[in-house]
Write a protein that holds these residues in place. Structure first.
Motif, PDB file in Angstrom:
ATOM      1  N   ILE A  66       4.244   0.779   7.114  1.00 51.95           N
ATOM      2  CA  ILE A  66       2.996   1.515   6.909  1.00 51.95           C
ATOM      3  C   ILE A  66       2.168   0.854   5.810  1.00 51.95           C
ATOM      4  N   ALA A  67       2.814   0.520   4.714  1.00 50.71           N
ATOM      5  CA  ALA A  67       2.104  -0.083   3.584  1.00 50.71           C
ATOM      6  C   ALA A  67       1.569  -1.468   3.938  1.00 50.71           C
ATOM      7  N   ARG A  68       2.358  -2.265   4.665  1.00 53.75           N
ATOM      8  CA  ARG A  68       1.878  -3.591   5.068  1.00 53.75           C
ATOM      9  C   ARG A  68       0.643  -3.468   5.957  1.00 53.75           C
ATOM     10  N   ASP A  69       0.672  -2.525   6.868  1.00 48.65           N
ATOM     11  CA  ASP A  69      -0.474  -2.332   7.759  1.00 48.65           C
ATOM     12  C   ASP A  69      -1.696  -1.868   6.987  1.00 48.65           C
TER      13      ASP A  69
ATOM     14  N   GLU B 281       5.983  -2.198  -4.828  1.00 48.27           N
ATOM     15  CA  GLU B 281       5.198  -1.425  -3.853  1.00 48.27           C
ATOM     16  C   GLU B 281       6.094  -0.840  -2.763  1.00 48.27           C
ATOM     17  N   LYS B 282       7.099  -1.579  -2.341  1.00 44.66           N
ATOM     18  CA  LYS B 282       7.995  -1.065  -1.301  1.00 44.66           C
ATOM     19  C   LYS B 282       8.726   0.194  -1.763  1.00 44.66           C
ATOM     20  N   ILE B 283       9.248   0.128  -2.989  1.00 46.67           N
ATOM     21  CA  ILE B 283       9.994   1.281  -3.498  1.00 46.67           C
ATOM     22  C   ILE B 283       9.065   2.471  -3.722  1.00 46.67           C
TER      23      ILE B 283
ATOM     24  N   ASP C  82       3.047  11.297   0.597  1.00 45.89           N
ATOM     25  CA  ASP C  82       2.251  11.094   1.820  1.00 45.89           C
ATOM     26  C   ASP C  82       1.926   9.601   1.974  1.00 45.89           C
ATOM     27  N   PRO C  83       2.861   8.804   2.494  1.00 41.13           N
ATOM     28  CA  PRO C  83       2.629   7.357   2.610  1.00 41.13           C
ATOM     29  C   PRO C  83       1.439   6.987   3.486  1.00 41.13           C
ATOM     30  N   GLN C  84       1.129   7.802   4.464  1.00 37.31           N
ATOM     31  CA  GLN C  84       0.052   7.470   5.389  1.00 37.31           C
ATOM     32  C   GLN C  84      -1.328   7.599   4.757  1.00 37.31           C
TER      33      GLN C  84
ATOM     34  N   GLN D  32      -1.995   8.402   1.130  1.00 40.18           N
ATOM     35  CA  GLN D  32      -2.126   8.216  -0.309  1.00 40.18           C
ATOM     36  C   GLN D  32      -2.923   6.941  -0.620  1.00 40.18           C
ATOM     37  N   GLU D  33      -3.892   7.026  -1.523  1.00 39.86           N
ATOM     38  CA  GLU D  33      -4.603   5.836  -1.980  1.00 39.86           C
ATOM     39  C   GLU D  33      -3.629   4.923  -2.722  1.00 39.86           C
ATOM     40  N   LEU D  34      -3.781   3.613  -2.521  1.00 36.61           N
ATOM     41  CA  LEU D  34      -2.817   2.646  -3.037  1.00 36.61           C
ATOM     42  C   LEU D  34      -3.457   1.608  -3.936  1.00 36.61           C
ATOM     43  N   GLU D  35      -4.481   1.998  -4.657  1.00 41.89           N
ATOM     44  CA  GLU D  35      -5.198   1.047  -5.512  1.00 41.89           C
ATOM     45  C   GLU D  35      -4.460   0.908  -6.842  1.00 41.89           C
ATOM     46  N   ARG D  36      -3.952  -0.298  -7.079  1.00 38.92           N
ATOM     47  CA  ARG D  36      -3.213  -0.539  -8.317  1.00 38.92           C
ATOM     48  C   ARG D  36      -4.077  -0.273  -9.550  1.00 38.92           C
ATOM     49  N   GLY D  37      -3.502   0.424 -10.498  1.00 40.84           N
ATOM     50  CA  GLY D  37      -4.182   0.683 -11.752  1.00 40.84           C
ATOM     51  C   GLY D  37      -5.309   1.680 -11.660  1.00 40.84           C
ATOM     52  N   ASP D  38      -5.478   2.331 -10.496  1.00 37.42           N
ATOM     53  CA  ASP D  38      -6.609   3.248 -10.316  1.00 37.42           C
ATOM     54  C   ASP D  38      -6.210   4.561  -9.639  1.00 37.42           C
ATOM     55  N   SER D  39      -5.495   4.466  -8.526  1.00 38.23           N
ATOM     56  CA  SER D  39      -5.136   5.664  -7.764  1.00 38.23           C
ATOM     57  C   SER D  39      -4.069   6.482  -8.481  1.00 38.23           C
ATOM     58  N   TYR D  40      -4.195   7.803  -8.385  1.00 37.40           N
ATOM     59  CA  TYR D  40      -3.115   8.684  -8.833  1.00 37.40           C
ATOM     60  C   TYR D  40      -2.312   9.104  -7.610  1.00 37.40           C
ATOM     61  N   ALA D  41      -0.996   9.100  -7.750  1.00 37.92           N
ATOM     62  CA  ALA D  41      -0.150   9.316  -6.585  1.00 37.92           C
ATOM     63  C   ALA D  41       0.923  10.351  -6.876  1.00 37.92           C
ATOM     64  N   ASP D  42       1.358  11.036  -5.814  1.00 37.99           N
ATOM     65  CA  ASP D  42       2.444  12.006  -5.897  1.00 37.99           C
ATOM     66  C   ASP D  42       3.720  11.380  -5.354  1.00 37.99           C
ATOM     67  N   PHE D  43       4.769  11.386  -6.177  1.00 37.77           N
ATOM     68  CA  PHE D  43       6.045  10.804  -5.795  1.00 37.77           C
ATOM     69  C   PHE D  43       7.150  11.857  -5.807  1.00 37.77           C
ATOM     70  N   HIS D  44       8.200  11.562  -5.041  1.00 40.19           N
ATOM     71  CA  HIS D  44       9.400  12.395  -5.060  1.00 40.19           C
ATOM     72  C   HIS D  44      10.589  11.527  -5.476  1.00 40.19           C
TER      73      HIS D  44
END
Length: 534
Positions: free
Chosen positions: A26-29, A39-41, A48-50, A52-64
């Protein structure tokens, strides 16, 4: 229910690995480029991998995260907060580790006994709360939280948070392990996602191979020299390359542990045979076998892009000693630190030398130090200054005692301290006759800012490898260079020290020592919470 035992259940690991290939794809695509291991981990632990914004140093993300670990000083408030949530048990596997409240003064047995008596009400509270809410409890004497996690809970591709800044130690086994505050731990234990800014990724390519007096500690001291104490802020440091694969899992842990000293969110290495061998040696064959099946996803993709890239040739790396007061003030061992000491009026005769802590107390570290001690003893040398050894865990202590390594160190005058943080975090009782005046110490610890070790602003702390600490202890000189200098033996002869020889893993396997783990009962809701005074 959260499964809590003295190790990470294979079922938990298999769930993480089952989701890994799909989430990586999903992330590669989405990013349309090769991925870093970081990034893989991270993607595999997103809520929500599908989307979630993935901008390094900018996006805030929810992890489990997969698990939570707490040391005894920070666990108290975290567990009090958790108790107000009204939940019957923690939502993820969690453990408490009693390592911060044991003061070093005399030696292991007496110091531990004093701590157990002095802190009885704290230990009783933590143990009873752990039993009540399904939390694993590692009692006093178990060892330092990070070493216990590495030996029992860390696994490649996992994600954990711990209420201590050196939680990144678990990166030595390919885990994204991040130090947090107690409130963050409570969020995860109650089942909420953990929200944090998506980190940048700093790549460190290692080439060549360490040899002679150079060690994994010198790698991170060099990284600290290059990046400074703020250079890793907001980033995860990812090590890769043939040089990275040449370093043992515990050596990798040393490097990741001290990533906290450059402000990094955490540090991580890709999965390799050294990690597999360590997992098997510590009774986790099933996890190694499972990791082997997804090994391509536990390393960075070829051509992965980094926000910043460093390259270090291990063939060229020389022993370093960093300090005082900051871990990025690097000097070459010997003449380099000697010149700086004379210019700044730092005492050249150290008052103490200390080996161990969560950073450098592996079997490999101790075998290298013991090899120096044996040759010193054979030539009539003993430590010229106070020399203290802190085993990182009960398992490490029992193993190095069984194999005669503690005896080798004691033979040259070393004192063995309790399996705890001790002098690394200021839990060190020293005479005022020493601390009232300017004095230097050399340690294989991680942090060396003022007052860190003994509470005295007069103590100037230098961090270096256990090998260099041992050489300085035998010579009694801060500016001693074991690669070229000699020590005068009692018979008047000049003694040169041979380069240390280490053994990565014990031939006879690890000795678990005393069982200090208490698993929570199947139903601990009736266990009374011990609060004293009531």
């Amino acid at each position: 229910m959260a499964s809590v035992s003295a190790t990470t259940p294979i079922e938990l690991v298999e769930r993480v690995y089952a989701a890994l290939p799909g989430n990586v794809e999903i992330a590669r695509d989405r990013l349309n480029r090769p991925l870093t291991l970081t990034e893989k981990i991270l993607v595999n632990h997103l809520a929500d991998p599908q989307n979630q914004e993935l901008e390094r140093g900018d996006s805030y993300a929810d992890f489990h995260p997969d698990r939570v670990a707490m040391q005894d000083a920070t666990a108290q408030m975290a567990l009090l907060q958790f108790m107000t949530a009204g939940l019957p048990e923690v939502a993820v596997p969690s453990t408490v580790h009693c390592d911060h409240l044991i003061q070093a003064k005399v030696g292991a047995k007496i110091d531990l006994g004093v701590a157990v008596d002095t802190n009885a009400e704290v230990y009783d509270f933590l143990k009873s709360v752990s039993a009540n809410y399904g939390i694993g409890f590692w009692g006093p004497g178990s060892g330092i939280i990070h070493q216990v996690v590495l030996e029992n809970y860390a696994f490649p591709g996992g994600m954990m948070i711990g209420t201590d800044s050196h939680t990144p130690n678990a990166g030595g086994l390919g885990m994204v392990a991040i130090g947090v505050g107690g409130a963050d731990a409570v969020d995860v234990m109650t089942g909420f996602a953990w929200n944090v800014k998506w980190p940048k990724v700093i790549g460190v390519k290692l080439t060549g191979t360490l040899s002679d007096w150079s060690s994994p500690k010198d790698v991170i001291l060099e990284v600290a020299r290059q990046l400074t104490v703020k250079g890793g802020t907001g980033a995860i440091v990812e090590y890769f390359g043939a040089g990275a694969d040449s370093i043992s899992a515990t050596g990798k842990a040393t490097i990741c542990n001290m990533g906290a000293e450059i402000g990094a969110t955490t540090s991580v290495f890709g999965y390799d045979q050294n990690m597999s061998q360590y997992l098997k040696a510590t009774g986790r064959e099933a996890i190694a076998d499972a990791a082997d099946k997804v090994s391509d996803h536990l390393r960075a993709d070829h051509g992965a892009d980094y926000d910043q890239l460093l390259e270090i040739n291990l063939d060229d790396l020389k022993p370093l000693i960093n300090g005082p007061h900051t871990p990025d003030l690097a000097h070459k061992v010997g003449a380099g630190v000697g010149e700086a000491a004379r210019a700044n009026d730092w005492p050249l005769v150290p008052s103490a030398a200390l080996i161990g802590s969560c950073t450098n107390s592996s079997y490999e570290d101790i075998t290298r130090a013991a090899s120096i001690a044996r040759q010193a003893a054979a030539k009539g040398l003993t430590a010229k200054i106070d020399l203290m050894i802190t085993p990182g865990s009960e398992q490490t202590r029992a193993t190095i005692e069984r194999d005669g390594l503690l005896a080798d160190l004691e033979a040259i005058g070393a004192t063995v301290l309790a399996n705890a943080c001790g002098p690394c975090i200021g839990q060190w009782s020293r005479p005022e006759s020493i601390t009232s005046a300017s004095n230097t110490i050399v340690t294989s610890f991680n942090r060396n800012f003022p007052k860190r070790n003994d509470g005295s602003p007069n103590t100037l702390a230098f961090v270096t490898s256990p090998d260099t600490v041992m050489a300085i202890a035998l010579s009694g000189r801060l500016d001693f260079d074991p690669t070229v200098d000699t020590i005068t033996a009692p018979d008047g002869t000049e003694v040169s020290l041979d380069a240390p020889v280490g053994q990565i893993l014990p031939d006879a396997g690890y000795d678990p020592g005393e069982d200090t783990f208490t698993a929570p009962p199947a139903d601990g809701h009736d266990v009374p919470i011990a609060v004293s005074p009531t």
